[in-house]
Design an enzyme around this catalytic site. Structure first.
Site, PDB file in Angstrom:
ATOM      1  N   ASP A 128      38.436  16.875  30.313  1.00  0.00           N
ATOM      2  CA  ASP A 128      38.766  16.670  31.724  1.00  0.00           C
ATOM      3  C   ASP A 128      37.958  15.505  32.293  1.00  0.00           C
ATOM      4  OD1 ASP A 128      40.159  17.734  34.094  1.00  0.00           O
ATOM      5  OD2 ASP A 128      38.118  17.937  34.825  1.00  0.00           O
TER       6      ASP A 128
ATOM      7  N   THR B 101      42.876  13.087  36.268  1.00  0.00           N
ATOM      8  CA  THR B 101      41.563  12.534  36.602  1.00  0.00           C
ATOM      9  C   THR B 101      41.094  11.493  35.597  1.00  0.00           C
ATOM     10  OG1 THR B 101      40.462  14.333  35.448  1.00  0.00           O
ATOM     11  CG2 THR B 101      40.861  14.631  37.778  1.00  0.00           C
ATOM     12  N   THR B 102      41.602  11.552  34.383  1.00  0.00           N
ATOM     13  CA  THR B 102      41.238  10.525  33.409  1.00  0.00           C
ATOM     14  C   THR B 102      42.052   9.266  33.688  1.00  0.00           C
ATOM     15  OG1 THR B 102      41.016  12.308  31.818  1.00  0.00           O
ATOM     16  CG2 THR B 102      40.957  10.089  30.947  1.00  0.00           C
TER      17      THR B 102
ATOM     18  N   ASP C  68      43.819  22.899  35.854  1.00  0.00           N
ATOM     19  CA  ASP C  68      44.739  21.755  35.913  1.00  0.00           C
ATOM     20  C   ASP C  68      46.183  22.243  35.963  1.00  0.00           C
ATOM     21  OD1 ASP C  68      42.502  20.267  35.629  1.00  0.00           O
ATOM     22  OD2 ASP C  68      43.258  18.971  34.032  1.00  0.00           O
TER      23      ASP C  68
HETATM   24  N1  LIG Z   1      53.555  14.837  24.674  1.00  0.00           N
HETATM   25  C1  LIG Z   1      53.191  13.731  25.282  1.00  0.00           C
HETATM   26  N2  LIG Z   1      53.703  12.545  24.891  1.00  0.00           N
HETATM   27  C2  LIG Z   1      53.339  11.416  25.507  1.00  0.00           C
HETATM   28  N3  LIG Z   1      52.489  11.352  26.535  1.00  0.00           N
HETATM   29  C3  LIG Z   1      51.956  12.486  26.976  1.00  0.00           C
HETATM   30  C4  LIG Z   1      52.286  13.742  26.384  1.00  0.00           C
HETATM   31  N4  LIG Z   1      51.590  14.696  27.028  1.00  0.00           N
HETATM   32  C5  LIG Z   1      50.866  14.080  27.987  1.00  0.00           C
HETATM   33  N5  LIG Z   1      51.090  12.749  27.973  1.00  0.00           N
HETATM   34  C6  LIG Z   1      50.495  11.747  28.860  1.00  0.00           C
HETATM   35  O1  LIG Z   1      49.091  11.849  28.782  1.00  0.00           O
HETATM   36  C7  LIG Z   1      48.523  11.486  30.028  1.00  0.00           C
HETATM   37  C8  LIG Z   1      47.611  12.575  30.531  1.00  0.00           C
HETATM   38  O2  LIG Z   1      46.521  12.678  29.688  1.00  0.00           O
HETATM   39  P1  LIG Z   1      45.283  13.596  30.066  1.00  0.00           P
HETATM   40  O3  LIG Z   1      45.747  14.937  30.489  1.00  0.00           O
HETATM   41  O4  LIG Z   1      44.332  13.487  28.932  1.00  0.00           O
HETATM   42  O5  LIG Z   1      44.627  12.843  31.263  1.00  0.00           O
HETATM   43  P2  LIG Z   1      44.746  13.075  32.805  1.00  0.00           P
HETATM   44  O6  LIG Z   1      45.817  14.045  33.111  1.00  0.00           O
HETATM   45  O7  LIG Z   1      44.822  11.726  33.413  1.00  0.00           O
HETATM   46  O8  LIG Z   1      43.322  13.653  33.186  1.00  0.00           O
HETATM   47  P3  LIG Z   1      42.783  15.147  33.119  1.00  0.00           P
HETATM   48  O9  LIG Z   1      43.809  15.998  32.475  1.00  0.00           O
HETATM   49  O10 LIG Z   1      41.537  14.997  32.315  1.00  0.00           O
HETATM   50  O11 LIG Z   1      42.516  15.507  34.526  1.00  0.00           O
HETATM   51  C9  LIG Z   1      49.657  11.290  30.980  1.00  0.00           C
HETATM   52  O12 LIG Z   1      49.895   9.915  31.156  1.00  0.00           O
HETATM   53  C10 LIG Z   1      50.821  11.977  30.289  1.00  0.00           C
HETATM   54  O13 LIG Z   1      52.032  11.383  30.650  1.00  0.00           O
HETATM   55 MG   LIG Z   2      45.908  16.029  32.255  1.00  0.00          MG
END
Ligand SMILES: Nc1ncnc2c1ncn2[C@@H]1O[C@H](COP(=O)(O)OP(=O)(O)OP(=O)(O)O)[C@@H](O)[C@H]1O
Ligand SMILES: [Mg+2]
Length: 542
Positions: A73, A106-107, A406
């Site tokens: 996260d 958040t990332t 989340d």
């Molecule tokens: N199966 C998937 N295929 C392609 N992209 C994906 C898939 N699942 C998630 N994503 C992408 O990954 C990203 C989210 O990654 P992640 O959850 O690590 O980070 P975040 O949501 O920005 O932060 P956090 O979850 O730490 O608060 C988004 O851009 C999402 O569209």
């Molecule tokens: Mg996420």
């Protein structure tokens, strides 16, 4: 800052300022200041880049007192990084704002801000004034949100018929990047059911107070469950009491529930065995009276804030009045609110109308351990639900709790606003293309900043591709040209090698609210950083 300067007057009465400790201060101005900020912020953003996406890596952090946290996260990583640099701290707050407002993303927001700053650095090198860059970014951000609105799809969130499949798909996208993705379908269902159980369908709002997330180390993650009620980390006071009370009427006591004890300093002189027996009989009869009083109100379960001794415990068992002792203050309040009962602070005030009501109160046992918990279900007054997370060790359980947060947030956001865009970098690429097209039509210097913004947006699909082991530049170039030629804004990075780039087919879905918020927040912080051109600080702080 302590004593920056003092105001003094010269012999003609003209004021001037004496700046103290100049030799101990360091000053950075102009382009040097900008570069220093950008470097600091970029360093922070770079650490998060590898955590983005379903194939993103986790970070292990050890706090100064030896606590270990493993997490994916963004907000948690930054919070625990103990960042010193003032500008870098802005990024920490950036991800925190995203966390507070949206919960997920958040990332991504920090990676985007880092990319925007990196692009700004190149423009600064070309001699474009920071304010022009900031303005260009602002214009581009507006264009991007407009484009998001255009490509957004309305999701059939049918709360009445409880067709929760689309919600589950979205929650699964959120969970796919987390450690719990091995059972993300189950977790997503739990998150959706929890939110739907407490959602207010008329105002389309969700009261988070009603969703408690409890954890207990042990078992496997698949044992995680949703309890339609309250879970308290306590057990019945006697092992032979029934393990479940149906149709419970609960007396909630914050006064002592035990044979009377002299409270002030007093002396009871016992000179013979006879006397002792009498005292014992007196105490027992008093307590039996109390038990009778409780039973007369119709209660079939007592929850006490205080303890009672084994003697009393035994009597309670004999009189078939199950009891729970040593329940903490907050839990007592929670139980009282959920069951619609009143907390009874004085024994004499106990009455039938003060009892709390619940469908069942039962004890949960786990594996071979002696751990037990009390589950209070079908409460009279409250829709409150508890997500009860299990897992092999404390670090996994804690991370599962964060991930669950989340997922709940994402479902809540969808209940509020059911517009979605597609993830995997698809929506970022669509915005990038739209901005680049518009930039060409602008004759002022801002067109460079806008193009830079468009390039920065590519950093999200680029990071996703990189983290999934694909060739980043090739993948993004390919996707971009296909988005334009096929006129399909749903094309994104195929991180999990499903063989299609269409994120609609892959069910990689994100809320429009979250994407917009990411764009706005990142732009805001970057603009703020670009507008600072002078830093004064004690020399060891720069
Ligand atoms: N199966 C998937 N295929 C392609 N992209 C994906 C898939 N699942 C998630 N994503 C992408 O990954 C990203 C989210 O990654 P992640 O959850 O690590 O980070 P975040 O949501 O920005 O932060 P956090 O979850 O730490 O608060 C988004 O851009 C999402 O569209
Ligand atoms: Mg996420």
């Amino acid at each position: 800052m302590n004593s920056m300067g003092t105001l003094a007057f010269d012999e003609y009465g003209r004021p001037f300022i004496i700046l103290r400790d100049q030799e101990n201060q360091k000053r950075l101005t102009g382009i040097e200041a900008h570069k220093s900020h950008i470097l600091a912020a970029k360093n922070v953003a770079d650490t998060l880049r590898t955590s983005l996406g379903p194939k993103g890596l986790d970070k292990l952090m050890v706090s100064s007192d030896g606590d270990v946290t493993i997490t994916n996260d963004g907000a948690t990583i930054l919070q625990q990084m103990d960042v010193q640099h003032e500008i870098a701290k802005l990024l920490v707050q950036l991800s925190k704002s995203q966390d507070d407002e949206i919960g997920d993303g958040t990332t991504g927001v920090v990676v985007l801000a880092g990319a925007l700053l990196e692009q700004a650095e190149q423009l600064l090198d070309r001699g474009i004034h920071p304010i022009r860059i900031a303005d260009g970014y602002e214009m581009a951000a507006h264009l991007a949100t407009a484009e998001l609105d255009r490509i957004a799809e309305t999701f059939p969130v049918d709360l009445q018929n409880l067709n929760s499949e689309p919600l589950i798909q979205t929650a699964m996208t959120t969970l796919s990047s987390k450690i719990i993705n091995k059972c993300h379908r189950q977790m997503a269902e739990i998150a959706v059911n929890a939110v739907l159980a407490v959602a207010d369908l008329e105002s389309r709002d969700v009261n988070f107070e009603l969703i408690k997330v409890e954890t207990k180390v042990g078992g496997t993650m698949e044992d995680t469950m949703l309890v339609k009620g309250v879970v308290v980390d306590k057990d019945f006071s006697h092992p032979q009491m029934p393990k479940s009370v149906k149709d419970a009427r609960i007396a909630i006591l914050t006064c002592p529930f035990e044979p009377p004890k002299p409270k002030t300093k007093s002396k009871v002189e016992i000179t013979s065995a006879e006397d002792y027996k009498k005292l014992l009989a007196y105490e027992t009869s008093k307590f039996e009276e109390m038990i009778k009083q409780v039973k007369d109100t119709g209660a079939n379960l007592v929850i006490c804030q205080w303890g009672f001794d084994d003697e009393a415990n035994h009597l309670l068992l004999q009189r078939q009045l199950p009891a729970v002792r040593w329940v903490g203050g907050p839990e007592i309040e929670l139980i009282a609110i959920a069951t619609g009962g009143r907390i009874v602070p004085r024994f004499s005030e106990l009455r039938a109308d003060k009892l709390g009501k619940a469908g069942t109160v039962r004890e949960l046992t786990f594996g071979t351990t002696k751990d037990r918990m009390l589950v209070i279900e079908d409460c009279l007054n409250s829709k409150a639900v508890t997500i009860f997370i299990r897992g092999g060790n404390k670090m996994i359980v804690d991370e599962a709790k964060r991930s669950m947060h989340d997922a709940i947030c994402v479902v809540r956001n969808l209940v509020r606003d059911n517009r979605i865009v597609y993830g995997g970098g698809a929506s970022e690429l669509a915005c990038s293309v739209a901005i680049a097209q518009k930039a060409d039509k602008i004759s002022t210097l801002e067109q460079y900043a806008m193009r830079a913004f468009a390039d920065a947006l590519e950093s999200i699909p680029m990071a996703l591709a990189e983290n999934s082991g694909l060739a980043p530049i090739q993948t993004v170039a390919d996707l971009k040209s296909r988005q334009v030629t096929e006129n399909n804004p749903r094309l994104g990075v195929d991180c999990v090698a499903k063989g299609t780039n269409d994120m609609k087919d892959q069910h990689v879905i994100e809320t429009l609210l979250s994407k917009k918020q990411q764009l706005m927040l990142a732009t805001q912080v970057v603009r703020m950083i670009l507008k600072i051109d002078d830093i004064r600080a004690p020399s060891d702080r720069i």
